[in-house]
Design a protein around this motif. Structure first.
Motif, short mmCIF file in Angstrom:
data_model
loop_
_atom_site.label_atom_id
_atom_site.label_comp_id
_atom_site.label_asym_id
_atom_site.label_seq_id
_atom_site.Cartn_x
_atom_site.Cartn_y
_atom_site.Cartn_z
N VAL A 1 1.03 4.25 -2.70
CA VAL A 1 0.82 5.67 -2.35
C VAL A 1 1.93 6.53 -2.95
N ILE B 1 -8.39 11.73 13.48
CA ILE B 1 -7.16 12.55 13.54
C ILE B 1 -6.66 12.87 12.13
N THR B 2 -6.65 11.85 11.24
CA THR B 2 -6.13 12.08 9.89
C THR B 2 -7.06 13.00 9.08
N TYR C 1 -5.64 -2.30 5.78
CA TYR C 1 -6.18 -1.88 7.08
C TYR C 1 -7.08 -2.98 7.66
N LEU D 1 -8.12 7.07 14.60
CA LEU D 1 -7.16 7.40 13.54
C LEU D 1 -7.84 8.17 12.41
N LYS E 1 -2.74 13.04 -0.85
CA LYS E 1 -2.39 11.63 -0.56
C LYS E 1 -2.74 11.23 0.87
N ILE E 2 -3.14 12.18 1.71
CA ILE E 2 -3.68 11.83 3.03
C ILE E 2 -4.95 10.97 2.86
N TYR F 1 -5.39 8.39 1.19
CA TYR F 1 -5.11 6.94 1.25
C TYR F 1 -4.85 6.45 2.68
N ALA F 2 -4.56 7.38 3.59
CA ALA F 2 -4.41 6.99 5.00
C ALA F 2 -5.71 7.17 5.75
N LEU G 1 -6.18 16.59 9.71
CA LEU G 1 -4.85 16.86 9.14
C LEU G 1 -4.95 17.07 7.61
N TRP H 1 0.83 -1.21 0.00
CA TRP H 1 0.00 0.00 0.00
C TRP H 1 0.87 1.27 0.00
#
Lengths: 225, 38
Positions: free
Chosen positions: A27, A96-97, A197, A93, A42-43, A45-46, A100, A23
């Motif tokens: 990315v 939080i992401t 994930y 998570l 690209k955030i 993908y998280a 961001l 992964w």
């Protein structure tokens, strides 16, 4: 089934690590840089892959609760507890992401739209579930109450998922499903991210299940002595 | 780029941190149980 899940933890851990490596490669090397947002996109993908394991965790909490109420077997209750804890991790998570990504793109860390607010409420519901489990340890009454609470909590999930559609344009989130209509490189990367994930979810939940089994044995030993 | 790195770090710390805590609890409980059995 519980023992089989626990025994498969190590293998799932290695599979999860391999999937995470694949992964990350995608990315960096496969997903294109989005024209408007630039590299910060690209955030995505998280952030997006956090939600399927979070929802899965909360649904399995309800499944465990139903199983416990129907059979009174503690293994169902342990499944509910392990799933809720790992579900809360993924939800945390995601929460939080998300900010961001929102700050550089929307200019705000947080907006009180329907999707974000309902997700925050969902997080609080399952955080309260974990507090309930931590402070009302071990009794049948506590397990019964937690089972009912865990089943009722899932009622919010369809609302959270559909919040973007219900908000009718008053939310900045894209419509469901998030991966629809994406260029090929973006779509494959987010799908690999979701698979990775979910493997991490399986590994962590199976380890948490093992800890719950060991805690139950330790509790039994303390009662016996 | 700072936001991007922060987001991926959060995920890495979340996964690794929770896995570490679970592993430590698992080992401590296994040790305690095997001590009393032995």
């Amino acid at each position: 089934l519980e023992q089989w899940i626990i025994r498969s933890a190590r293998l799932s851990g290695w599979l999860a690590l391999a999937a995470l490596a694949g992964w990350l490669y995608m990315v960096v090397a496969v997903a294109p840089v989005e024209k408007i947002q630039g590299v910060v996109q690209k955030i995505f993908y998280a952030h997006v892959p956090c939600w399927p394991p979070a929802y899965l965790g909360f649904v399995l909490t309800a499944v465990g609760g139903i199983g416990y109420l129907a059979t009174r077997r503690e293994s169902w209750d342990r499944l509910a507890l392990a799933s809720a804890e790992v579900g809360v991790l993924f939800c945390t998570l995601g929460l939080i992401t998300g900010p961001l990504w929102a700050k550089p793109v929307w200019g705000e860390w947080w907006v009180w739209d329907l999707r974000l607010t309902s997700t925050l409420i969902l997080w609080f519901i399952y955080l309260a579930y974990l507090f309930l489990r931590a402070f009302a340890f071990g009794s049948d009454t506590a397990r019964t109450f937690a089972s009912i609470y865990g089943i009722l909590g899932t009622a919010l999930i369809p609302f959270v998922y559909l919040a973007v559609d219900l908000a009718q344009g008053s939310t900045m989130h894209p419509s469901n499903p998030a991966s629809e209509g994406l260029p090929a490189g973006m779509q494959s990367t987010v799908l690999v991210g979701m698979a990775a994930y979910l493997l991490v979810f399986y590994y962590l939940a199976s380890r948490r299940l093992e800890v719950a089994v060991l805690e139950a044995r330790e509790e039994e030993r303390q009662w016996a002595t | 780029v700072g936001y991007l790195i922060a987001a991926y770090l959060v995920v890495a710390v979340g996964f690794a941190g929770y896995a570490f805590v679970l592993e430590r609890r698992r080992r401590a409980l296994t040790r305690r149980l095997s001590l009393h059995q032995g």
